[in-house]
Design an enzyme around this catalytic site. Structure first.
Site, mmCIF file in Angstrom:
data_model
loop_
_atom_site.group_PDB
_atom_site.id
_atom_site.type_symbol
_atom_site.label_atom_id
_atom_site.label_comp_id
_atom_site.label_asym_id
_atom_site.label_seq_id
_atom_site.Cartn_x
_atom_site.Cartn_y
_atom_site.Cartn_z
ATOM 1 N N ASP A 75 0.830 -1.209 0.000
ATOM 2 C CA ASP A 75 0.000 0.000 0.000
ATOM 3 C C ASP A 75 0.860 1.252 0.000
ATOM 4 O O ASP A 75 2.030 1.235 0.396
ATOM 5 C CB ASP A 75 -0.969 0.007 1.180
ATOM 6 C CG ASP A 75 -0.268 -0.022 2.535
ATOM 7 O OD1 ASP A 75 0.688 -0.803 2.698
ATOM 8 O OD2 ASP A 75 -0.669 0.743 3.433
ATOM 9 N N GLU A 137 -0.057 -1.296 5.600
ATOM 10 C CA GLU A 137 0.999 -0.906 6.535
ATOM 11 C C GLU A 137 0.840 0.550 6.954
ATOM 12 O O GLU A 137 1.093 0.910 8.116
ATOM 13 C CB GLU A 137 2.375 -1.116 5.885
ATOM 14 C CG GLU A 137 3.569 -0.881 6.811
ATOM 15 C CD GLU A 137 4.082 0.549 6.815
ATOM 16 O OE1 GLU A 137 4.925 0.881 7.674
ATOM 17 O OE2 GLU A 137 3.631 1.353 5.977
#
Length: 385
Positions: A75, A137
């Site tokens: 991400d 994350e």
């Protein structure tokens, strides 16, 4: 094509996947899974409960204990409100730099690992090589925590892990933890001409922030004598205060978004305890004396452990040998490393790019850094034979 060319091609494809944490990362994970399967890896994809996010775990070589794990998050942070010179989701090259959201943080590392997978597969005859690519994350390490739950009961876990966050290819042995919270205040609305008739949620949230600032100073006195971090104490930061609609309206709702980065065991529980005492003894009684329905509650966005330096750890020794570094460093930012360390894996952080470029407009990764990462992976291969 050279390994660098393969990496650049894959990195361009990964950047074109807009895996902002609020969006799905499935297209990105599917792309990586296909590449790794072609390289001969045993690939597992674990979707979250929404079905829109997934972690990938893949293995090359024998199915035994003691392998090496290469890990990164898929991400990226949003681009809204940032002034980019080019399309952030279309990688461009200029002056030896690769511009695009995620080039540095941290799709460059992921692209290098997957591009090298065919070569590493041919070398992993004695020691397995694993890959872990996670989701979310940037919003609390949610994917890594879920993946850790999936892996914790497995017999053949890796013994060493390299988390490829941007460290300019320095070997990082430790960092602080990161605890993120949202505290919400519900009061009573009213006309601004009579403040005492309502419960102003923004004002109570402001007092809560003032208490956070007091605790921030208190934490300096709790600094461990041998703390290796900079700054050496646990920090608190207020990221946002949200509430209110108009000049003449008493706001009934407010929220404070804040974080804490602990260095010492017990600091986090100390702060949470002091805040709850302040709420119970000061804020709530005042609020509920006027509005019995008033409330304050805190949502835990994420509590990610720090990475504790390991004396004579295999991970640091391996990474130093692969990169030519003389020793490990410490950094103030948080990664998924502590989550894997809690599985009993010896972990370091080392990856291409500078953290100074992460999260910024015109984010970039220098090609020379990508070449250094590929060289590290090239040297890793013989150690798997």
């Amino acid at each position: 094509m050279s390994e660098l060319d393969h990496t650049l091609e894959l990195l361009g494809d990964l950047v074109a996947c807009p895996t902002v944490s609020s969006e799905s990362n499935l297209a990105c994970i599917d792309m990586l899974a296909e590449r790794l399967e072609k390289a001969g890896a045993r690939v597992e994809v674990f979707k979250d409960e929404t079905g829109e996010k997934a972690n990938l775990y893949a293995s090359l070589g024998p199915d035994v204990k003691g392998g090496i794990l290469l890990s990164g998050h898929s991400d990226v942070v949003p681009v809204e409100g940032q002034d980019w010179s080019s399309d952030p989701f279309a990688m461009t090259e200029a002056n030896g730099r690769l511009h695009g959201r995620g080039t540095c943080d941290m799709k460059g590392f992921i692209a290098a690992c997957v591009a090298m997978a065919p070569q590493l597969a041919a070398q992993a005859s004695s020691r397995p090589l694993h890959f872990a690519f996670t989701h979310d994350e940037e919003v609390g390490c949610l994917g890594a925590k879920s993946l850790a739950d999936q892996l914790k009961n497995r017999e053949n876990l890796p013994s060493v892990a390299i988390i490829g966050e941007p460290t300019s290819m320095r070997v990082v042995e430790g960092h602080k933890g990161c605890c993120e919270y949202t505290t919400r205040f519900s009061g009573r609305s009213g006309h601004g001409s009579d403040p005492a008739a309502g419960v102003n949620a923004v004002e109570y949230a402001s007092r809560y922030i003032a208490r956070l600032m007091e605790l921030r100073e208190t934490l300096k006195a709790r600094t461990p004598p041998a703390s290796p971090f900079e700054p050496p104490w646990t920090t608190i930061n207020t990221g946002a205060l949200i509430g209110g609609h108009a000049h003449n309206v008493i706001p009934a709702q407010a929220e404070v978004q804040w974080e804490m980065r602990p260095v010492a065991e017990g600091d986090a529980s100390f702060v949470r305890g002091e805040l709850q005492r302040y709420i119970n003894e000061m804020l709530l009684p005042e609020m509920q004396a006027i509005a019995p329905e008033a409330a304050i509650w805190t949502e835990t966005v994420g509590e990610t452990p720090g990475l504790m330096p390991m004396s004579e750890g295999e991970a640091a020794a391996l990474a130093c040998a692969l990169t030519g570094s003389n020793g490990g460093a410490l950094v103030p930012f948080n990664t998924e490393a502590g989550i894997f360390q809690q599985l009993g894996i010896d972990v370091i952080v080392c990856g291409p790019g500078s953290i100074e470029q992460a999260h910024k407009p015109d984010e970039y990764l220098e090609i020379s850094q990508l070449q250094q990462c590929l060289a590290m992976l090239e040297r890793l291969g013989p150690r798997l034979a």
